[in-house]
Each structure stands twice: as C-alpha cells, then as structure tokens.
Scaffold this motif. Structure first.
Motif, mmCIF file in Angstrom:
data_model
loop_
_atom_site.group_PDB
_atom_site.id
_atom_site.type_symbol
_atom_site.label_atom_id
_atom_site.label_comp_id
_atom_site.label_asym_id
_atom_site.label_seq_id
_atom_site.Cartn_x
_atom_site.Cartn_y
_atom_site.Cartn_z
ATOM 1 N N THR A 1 2.351 15.249 -10.216
ATOM 2 C CA THR A 1 1.580 14.630 -11.295
ATOM 3 C C THR A 1 1.578 13.135 -11.020
ATOM 4 O OG1 THR A 1 3.590 14.451 -12.643
ATOM 5 C CG2 THR A 1 2.197 16.375 -12.988
ATOM 6 N N LYS A 2 0.406 12.558 -10.862
ATOM 7 C CA LYS A 2 0.313 11.146 -10.497
ATOM 8 C C LYS A 2 1.077 10.275 -11.497
ATOM 9 C CE LYS A 2 -4.100 11.521 -8.098
ATOM 10 N NZ LYS A 2 -5.522 11.116 -8.072
ATOM 11 N N LEU A 3 1.971 9.499 -10.964
ATOM 12 C CA LEU A 3 2.783 8.631 -11.811
ATOM 13 C C LEU A 3 2.058 7.335 -12.099
ATOM 14 C CD1 LEU A 3 6.204 9.054 -9.934
ATOM 15 C CD2 LEU A 3 5.527 10.155 -12.069
ATOM 16 N N THR A 4 2.265 6.816 -13.291
ATOM 17 C CA THR A 4 1.731 5.506 -13.640
ATOM 18 C C THR A 4 2.743 4.445 -13.213
ATOM 19 O OG1 THR A 4 2.742 5.475 -15.839
ATOM 20 C CG2 THR A 4 0.567 6.512 -15.637
ATOM 21 N N GLN A 5 2.314 3.207 -13.215
ATOM 22 C CA GLN A 5 3.237 2.115 -12.898
ATOM 23 C C GLN A 5 4.365 2.067 -13.919
ATOM 24 O OE1 GLN A 5 0.632 -1.293 -12.720
ATOM 25 N NE2 GLN A 5 0.079 -0.897 -10.568
ATOM 26 N N LYS A 6 4.058 2.408 -15.148
ATOM 27 C CA LYS A 6 5.079 2.435 -16.194
ATOM 28 C C LYS A 6 6.116 3.526 -15.908
ATOM 29 C CE LYS A 6 5.573 2.595 -21.231
ATOM 30 N NZ LYS A 6 4.854 2.742 -22.526
ATOM 31 N N ASP A 7 5.651 4.685 -15.407
ATOM 32 C CA ASP A 7 6.570 5.776 -15.062
ATOM 33 C C ASP A 7 7.545 5.340 -13.972
ATOM 34 O OD1 ASP A 7 5.323 7.530 -16.839
ATOM 35 O OD2 ASP A 7 3.886 8.205 -15.327
ATOM 36 N N VAL A 8 6.997 4.708 -12.922
ATOM 37 C CA VAL A 8 7.835 4.260 -11.808
ATOM 38 C C VAL A 8 8.809 3.180 -12.267
ATOM 39 C CG1 VAL A 8 7.837 3.171 -9.528
ATOM 40 C CG2 VAL A 8 6.069 4.844 -10.110
ATOM 41 N N ALA A 9 8.338 2.288 -13.130
ATOM 42 C CA ALA A 9 9.207 1.223 -13.645
ATOM 43 C C ALA A 9 10.410 1.811 -14.366
ATOM 44 C CB ALA A 9 8.410 0.313 -14.575
ATOM 45 N N ALA A 10 10.171 2.861 -15.152
ATOM 46 C CA ALA A 10 11.276 3.507 -15.879
ATOM 47 C C ALA A 10 12.246 4.179 -14.910
ATOM 48 C CB ALA A 10 10.703 4.531 -16.864
ATOM 49 N N MET A 11 11.706 4.772 -13.844
ATOM 50 C CA MET A 11 12.556 5.449 -12.869
ATOM 51 C C MET A 11 13.419 4.461 -12.088
ATOM 52 S SD MET A 11 9.640 8.126 -11.506
ATOM 53 C CE MET A 11 10.650 8.957 -10.296
ATOM 54 N N LEU A 12 12.869 3.270 -11.824
ATOM 55 C CA LEU A 12 13.595 2.271 -11.048
ATOM 56 C C LEU A 12 14.350 1.276 -11.922
ATOM 57 C CD1 LEU A 12 10.983 1.392 -8.257
ATOM 58 C CD2 LEU A 12 12.685 3.205 -8.283
ATOM 59 N N ASN A 13 14.125 1.397 -13.234
ATOM 60 C CA ASN A 13 14.775 0.490 -14.197
ATOM 61 C C ASN A 13 14.370 -0.965 -13.940
ATOM 62 O OD1 ASN A 13 16.380 -0.159 -16.412
ATOM 63 N ND2 ASN A 13 18.215 -0.440 -15.161
ATOM 64 N N VAL A 14 13.057 -1.179 -13.804
ATOM 65 C CA VAL A 14 12.502 -2.527 -13.660
ATOM 66 C C VAL A 14 11.290 -2.643 -14.583
ATOM 67 C CG1 VAL A 14 13.276 -2.756 -11.264
ATOM 68 C CG2 VAL A 14 10.991 -1.836 -11.755
ATOM 69 N N VAL B 1 0.838 -1.207 0.000
ATOM 70 C CA VAL B 1 0.000 0.000 0.000
ATOM 71 C C VAL B 1 0.867 1.250 0.000
ATOM 72 C CG1 VAL B 1 -1.606 1.359 1.397
ATOM 73 C CG2 VAL B 1 -1.988 -1.081 1.094
ATOM 74 N N ARG B 2 1.957 1.219 0.790
ATOM 75 C CA ARG B 2 2.838 2.378 0.870
ATOM 76 C C ARG B 2 3.522 2.648 -0.476
ATOM 77 N NH1 ARG B 2 3.850 4.411 6.161
ATOM 78 N NH2 ARG B 2 1.777 4.413 7.051
ATOM 79 N N LEU B 3 3.884 1.600 -1.200
ATOM 80 C CA LEU B 3 4.512 1.802 -2.513
ATOM 81 C C LEU B 3 3.533 2.487 -3.469
ATOM 82 C CD1 LEU B 3 6.479 -1.535 -3.082
ATOM 83 C CD2 LEU B 3 7.306 0.641 -2.179
ATOM 84 N N LYS B 4 2.286 2.107 -3.379
ATOM 85 C CA LYS B 4 1.276 2.751 -4.223
ATOM 86 C C LYS B 4 1.070 4.202 -3.787
ATOM 87 C CE LYS B 4 -2.235 0.313 -5.536
ATOM 88 N NZ LYS B 4 -3.522 -0.424 -5.570
ATOM 89 N N ASP B 5 1.097 4.421 -2.460
ATOM 90 C CA ASP B 5 0.959 5.785 -1.938
ATOM 91 C C ASP B 5 2.051 6.694 -2.491
ATOM 92 O OD1 ASP B 5 -1.277 5.227 -0.462
ATOM 93 O OD2 ASP B 5 -0.197 4.859 1.399
ATOM 94 N N VAL B 6 3.289 6.182 -2.494
ATOM 95 C CA VAL B 6 4.430 6.968 -2.985
ATOM 96 C C VAL B 6 4.209 7.367 -4.441
ATOM 97 C CG1 VAL B 6 6.871 6.825 -3.605
ATOM 98 C CG2 VAL B 6 6.115 6.047 -1.363
ATOM 99 N N ARG B 7 3.670 6.465 -5.209
ATOM 100 C CA ARG B 7 3.430 6.755 -6.631
ATOM 101 C C ARG B 7 2.394 7.875 -6.786
ATOM 102 N NH1 ARG B 7 -0.020 4.360 -10.382
ATOM 103 N NH2 ARG B 7 -0.497 2.578 -9.038
ATOM 104 N N TYR B 8 1.414 7.917 -5.904
ATOM 105 C CA TYR B 8 0.362 8.927 -6.000
ATOM 106 C C TYR B 8 0.755 10.260 -5.371
ATOM 107 C CZ TYR B 8 -3.182 5.624 -7.641
ATOM 108 O OH TYR B 8 -3.901 4.734 -8.384
ATOM 109 N N MET B 9 1.854 10.281 -4.628
ATOM 110 C CA MET B 9 2.220 11.495 -3.893
ATOM 111 C C MET B 9 2.909 12.551 -4.739
ATOM 112 S SD MET B 9 3.490 10.013 -0.238
ATOM 113 C CE MET B 9 2.341 9.272 0.909
ATOM 114 N N SER B 10 3.339 12.200 -5.923
ATOM 115 C CA SER B 10 4.015 13.180 -6.780
ATOM 116 C C SER B 10 3.011 14.224 -7.256
ATOM 117 C CB SER B 10 4.662 12.483 -7.971
ATOM 118 O OG SER B 10 3.686 11.820 -8.734
#
Length: 280
Positions: free
Chosen positions: A17-30, A6-15
């Motif tokens: 501009t709400k980040l998509t899972q694809k955005d986070v994947a690119a940032m983490l290189n996964v 839940v916290r990982l999802k929260d972090v994604r929404y806290m930016s």
C-alpha cells in the motif's frame, strides 16, 4: 544513476500500500516535512537517516546510494546460481541486457516456459512423439494399398498428413507464444519509462490523425491546398496548436522560421525525465 532522493521516494512507493510521507515520517520518528525535503532532488540526506531507511524497509545502503539496483545485499556465493563462467562473463560485462533478463525471469509465466524448454532439451517427449508418428506411418501405408481412387481414401490419407507431429514446430510455437506474452507484459510495464518510446499504438494514432485532418478538410469545404494539408498533419503529429500563425510558421521553416524553435513547442518534446512516476 538515480539520486539518493529518488531512491528514497522509490522505497516509499514499493510497499504493497503506497505510503505517504506522513506514514514514513511516523515509521522513522522524524517530522513529515523532513521526508518531503529528503525526497527533493539534490537535498542532503544525513547518514543516520539512511541507516533508518535501511533498517525500517530492509534495503541495502548501496541501493539507496544508487550503486546497485538490487534492494537487498546478496548473502550467497556466486557459484550457487549455477551459472557457467561464460554466462557470468556476459552478465558482468553487460554483453546482454541483464535488467531485461531479470524481469523475464521474474515473470509469473517464466517457470512454465522453462519447463517446456526442459522437456524439449531433455528429450522427455521424443519417444512418445516418435511412437505416435510411427502409428501414423502404418495407417498411411495401409491407405496407400487401398483404392486411392476413392475420394474417402484420399481424404483419410490427407488427414494423416495433417496430424503428423513435428516436435520442433510444436515446441517452438509453445516457447515463442510464452516468450511473446512475457515480453508484452514487460513492455507494457515500462511504457512510461524515460528510456522507452512515447510512440504507443502508432497505427491507431496515425489513423486517428488522418481522420482528424480529413474532418478539417471537410470543415473548410476542401479548400485547403496540398501544402496546407501537409502542414496541418505536421502540427497534429507534434500536437502543436493548429492555428493560422503556426501553419504560417511551418511554411516558413528554413526561411524565417527555425525548425528547432517550432518543434520545441511540442508537448512530446520534453526532458528525459518527462515520464517519471507519471502514474504516481
């Protein structure tokens, strides 16, 4: 306590501009599919991924693990907060609601409210208020020596009573209005939380409920009995379909119908997480 997922999802929404899972994947290189899995309740998240989240989003590991609600690890001494031992004791032992206090402090109007409080407590306005009231007293004394039988004189004397300044009343009004507005904003912000009531604007809801029931009565040419009206209201309040079979079930509660089985049909009776991220 919220899970790491839940916290990982929260972090994604806290930016901003709400980040998509694809955005986070690119940032983490996964892979994006991995982010989707990490956000699933109960899914194992490797420690190296948690480290990447901490470094990329500048959040503490304690926050991601649900050990604290603070995004960042404090890097200052407690005494720097300027709080007394008694105040710290209340916060530490949760004798007050620290989360609510935190939101009140964060509100944009809090600084203005505290300035008002400082002016009152420090007595910065006392002298000015006292001088003003003294002038009103002089005016009142002069009028009392005038012809009080005159209607204009009586009106002027009454006007001086109106403009007499009550400092306690003035500041309590300002502080009360400011705090009310702050709490109203916080209440609205949390209206979709699982820990808050679902009952919003109850007066209007009940009024609409009565109007709707009255419409049903009119459609039935007022042939409904008092018992049928009460049963109809009961179903409408629980947002259960107003059908003949459900009306019959309500009538049989306590005889052939179990109350819990009927009520559990209501869409307002949901699990504790019924409102989590409803808007997201």
């Amino acid at each position: 306590m919220e899970s790491v997922n839940v916290r990982l999802k929260d972090v994604r929404y806290m930016s901003d501009t709400k980040l998509t899972q694809k955005d986070v994947a690119a940032m983490l290189n996964v892979p994006a599919s991995s982010i989707a899995e990490y956000e699933k309740e109960g899914y194992y998240v490797p420690s190296n991924i948690l480290i990447k989240y901490c470094q990329t989003f500048n959040v503490s590991a304690d926050y991601l693990l649900g050990l604290t609600n603070n995004l960042k690890q404090p890097n200052f001494e407690i005494h720097e907060l300027g709080l007394s031992d008694a105040a710290l004791d209340k916060l530490r032992n949760r004798k007050i609601y620290p989360e609510l206090l935190s939101e009140i402090i964060e509100h944009e109007k809090f600084d203005e409210m505290m300035l008002d409080a400082a002016v009152y407590v420090d007595g910065f306005a006392d002298e000015s208020v006292q001088r003003y009231n003294a002038l009103m007293q002089v005016g009142r004394a002069k009028l009392k020596h005038a012809n009080l039988k005159s209607l204009d004189a009586k009106k002027d004397l009454l006007a001086l009573d109106y403009v007499q300044m009550d400092q306690d009343y003035l500041f309590s009004g300002r502080m009360g209005e400011a705090l009310k507005n702050i709490l109203h904003d916080i209440k609205f912000h949390h209206k979709d939380d699982t820990s808050t009531s679902d009952y919003q604007n109850g007066e209007s809801d009940f009024k609409n409920l009565l109007i709707s029931t009255a419409d049903d009565l009119e459609k039935n040419d007022n042939k409904l009995t008092l018992g049928q009206v009460v049963r109809t209201l009961f179903l409408k309040m629980l947002r259960i379909k107003n059908s003949d079979s459900n009306l019959d079930r309500v009538a049989k509660i306590g005889v052939n119908e179990d109350f819990d089985n009927l009520v559990n049909q209501s869409p307002i009776i949901e699990p504790d997480d019924r409102k989590r991220r409803r808007k997201k």
